[in-house]
Scaffold this motif. Structure first.
Motif, PDB file in Angstrom:
ATOM      1  N   ALA A 195      -9.283   7.888   6.145  1.00 26.95           N
ATOM      2  CA  ALA A 195      -8.776   8.981   5.313  1.00 26.95           C
ATOM      3  C   ALA A 195      -8.493  10.213   6.162  1.00 26.95           C
ATOM      4  O   ALA A 195      -7.510  10.930   5.912  1.00 26.95           O
ATOM      5  CB  ALA A 195      -9.766   9.304   4.203  1.00 26.95           C
ATOM      6  N   ARG A 249      -4.195   6.201  -1.079  1.00 28.73           N
ATOM      7  CA  ARG A 249      -5.449   5.696  -1.618  1.00 28.73           C
ATOM      8  C   ARG A 249      -5.598   4.205  -1.325  1.00 28.73           C
ATOM      9  O   ARG A 249      -6.655   3.740  -0.890  1.00 28.73           O
ATOM     10  CB  ARG A 249      -5.540   5.958  -3.132  1.00 28.73           C
ATOM     11  CG  ARG A 249      -6.871   5.492  -3.736  1.00 28.73           C
ATOM     12  CD  ARG A 249      -6.885   5.614  -5.258  1.00 28.73           C
ATOM     13  NE  ARG A 249      -5.894   4.749  -5.894  1.00 28.73           N
ATOM     14  CZ  ARG A 249      -6.046   3.429  -6.061  1.00 28.73           C
ATOM     15  NH1 ARG A 249      -7.133   2.814  -5.639  1.00 28.73           N
ATOM     16  NH2 ARG A 249      -5.109   2.722  -6.657  1.00 28.73           N
ATOM     17  N   VAL A 250      -4.548   3.452  -1.527  1.00 28.84           N
ATOM     18  CA  VAL A 250      -4.596   2.013  -1.258  1.00 28.84           C
ATOM     19  C   VAL A 250      -4.699   1.753   0.250  1.00 28.84           C
ATOM     20  O   VAL A 250      -5.431   0.858   0.683  1.00 28.84           O
ATOM     21  CB  VAL A 250      -3.387   1.289  -1.885  1.00 28.84           C
ATOM     22  CG1 VAL A 250      -3.361  -0.188  -1.500  1.00 28.84           C
ATOM     23  CG2 VAL A 250      -3.415   1.437  -3.398  1.00 28.84           C
ATOM     24  N   GLY A 306      -8.427   0.042   4.759  1.00 31.12           N
ATOM     25  CA  GLY A 306      -9.386   0.679   5.659  1.00 31.12           C
ATOM     26  C   GLY A 306      -8.787   1.680   6.623  1.00 31.12           C
ATOM     27  O   GLY A 306      -9.405   2.023   7.640  1.00 31.12           O
ATOM     28  N   SER A 338       0.842  -1.193   0.000  1.00 27.71           N
ATOM     29  CA  SER A 338       0.000   0.000   0.000  1.00 27.71           C
ATOM     30  C   SER A 338       0.878   1.244   0.000  1.00 27.71           C
ATOM     31  O   SER A 338       0.911   1.994   0.966  1.00 27.71           O
ATOM     32  CB  SER A 338      -0.935  -0.017   1.206  1.00 27.71           C
ATOM     33  OG  SER A 338      -0.185  -0.142   2.401  1.00 27.71           O
ATOM     34  N   THR A 386      -6.261   3.532   2.320  1.00 29.01           N
ATOM     35  CA  THR A 386      -7.654   3.795   2.677  1.00 29.01           C
ATOM     36  C   THR A 386      -8.607   2.784   2.056  1.00 29.01           C
ATOM     37  O   THR A 386      -9.408   2.153   2.762  1.00 29.01           O
ATOM     38  CB  THR A 386      -8.051   5.224   2.230  1.00 29.01           C
ATOM     39  OG1 THR A 386      -7.205   6.147   2.899  1.00 29.01           O
ATOM     40  CG2 THR A 386      -9.484   5.525   2.563  1.00 29.01           C
ATOM     41  N   GLU A 387      -8.532   2.612   0.740  1.00 28.23           N
ATOM     42  CA  GLU A 387      -9.518   1.796   0.022  1.00 28.23           C
ATOM     43  C   GLU A 387      -9.365   0.303   0.248  1.00 28.23           C
ATOM     44  O   GLU A 387     -10.351  -0.427   0.250  1.00 28.23           O
ATOM     45  CB  GLU A 387      -9.474   2.112  -1.467  1.00 28.23           C
ATOM     46  CG  GLU A 387      -9.942   3.521  -1.797  1.00 28.23           C
ATOM     47  CD  GLU A 387      -9.876   3.851  -3.274  1.00 28.23           C
ATOM     48  OE1 GLU A 387      -9.642   2.941  -4.109  1.00 28.23           O
ATOM     49  OE2 GLU A 387     -10.039   5.041  -3.596  1.00 28.23           O
ATOM     50  N   VAL A 388      -8.148  -0.171   0.427  1.00 32.07           N
ATOM     51  CA  VAL A 388      -7.935  -1.612   0.594  1.00 32.07           C
ATOM     52  C   VAL A 388      -7.799  -1.993   2.071  1.00 32.07           C
ATOM     53  O   VAL A 388      -8.439  -2.934   2.529  1.00 32.07           O
ATOM     54  CB  VAL A 388      -6.702  -2.088  -0.204  1.00 32.07           C
ATOM     55  CG1 VAL A 388      -6.427  -3.575   0.036  1.00 32.07           C
ATOM     56  CG2 VAL A 388      -6.882  -1.811  -1.689  1.00 32.07           C
TER      57      VAL A 388
END
Length: 164
Positions: free
Chosen positions: A67, A57-58, A64, A53, A60-62
Motif C-alpha cells: 500500500a 484496493r485489489v 499483495g 486488479s 493490495t488485498e489480493v
C-alpha cells in the motif's frame, strides 16, 4: 470473435511444450489479456487464471502490492507492475505471470501521460518490469499492451534455462 491472436497461440504452445503454467494480473487491460490466452484451443494446458486488479484496493488485498508503494508512486509504476506479476504468480501458484498497468486514456493518470504502460513479469528467478509507450486511442493502447505482454511472456518462457 475472429479466433485466437497469433501471439496468444505462440504463448500457449510454448508454455504447454515446456510444461509451464502461466497467469495474468491486469489493470489497464481489464481481462483482455486473459481473454486472448483462453481464446486459444488448449490454453487449459497452461493457463491457471487471472486477477483483474483495476483498483488499488485489489492490487493490495489480493496481489499483495505494498500500500505504501501505491500511495507514494501511484499504480502506473514499474515496481507496481513487478509486484502485481509476483502477486499473481504466488496467488495462482504458477511458474510465470505477466502484469499490465498504465494509462489507456483519455486523460493522464498518476502524473503519467496517456500511453505510458508498464509490464511486469515474474518467474522462477524473480520479478522485473519494462516500460512501453503506446500510441493511439484507449482501445489502441490496450490492444498494444496485450500484444506486448503476450510477446514478453512468450520470450521469457522460451529462454533456454526455463525448461523443466
Amino acid at each position: 470473435m475472429s479466433g485466437p491472436r497469433p501471439g496468444a497461440a505462440a504463448l500457449v504452445e510454448a508454455a504447454v511444450r515446456r510444461g509451464l503454467t502461466i497467469a495474468t494480473a491486469e489493470s489497464l487491460t481489464g481481462g483482455a489479456l486473459a481473454a486472448a490466452v483462453v481464446d486459444v484451443p488448449g490454453a487449459s494446458g497452461c493457463f491457471e487464471g487471472a486477477v483483474v486488479s483495476y483498483s488499488n484496493r485489489v492490487k493490495t488485498e489480493v496481489l499483495g502490492v505494498p500500500a505504501a508503494l501505491l500511495a507514494e508512486r501511484g499504480s502506473v509504476d514499474p515496481d507496481v507492475a513487478a509486484a502485481m506479476a509476483e502477486g499473481a504468480r504466488r496467488v495462482l501458484g504458477t511458474d510465470w505471470a505477466v502484469a499490465t498497468t498504465g494509462v489507456a486514456g483519455p486523460e493522464p493518470h498518476d502524473g503519467r501521460p496517456v500511453g505510458t504502460v508498464f509490464l511486469g513479469l515474474a518467474g522462477p528467478r524473480g520479478a522485473t518490469a519494462v516500460e512501453l509507450q503506446a500510441t493511439g486511442d484507449r482501445a489502441a493502447v490496450r490492444a498494444a499492451t496485450v500484444a506486448a505482454a503476450l510477446e514478453r511472456l512468450t520470450a521469457a518462457i522460451l529462454l533456454p534455462d526455463n525448461s523443466q
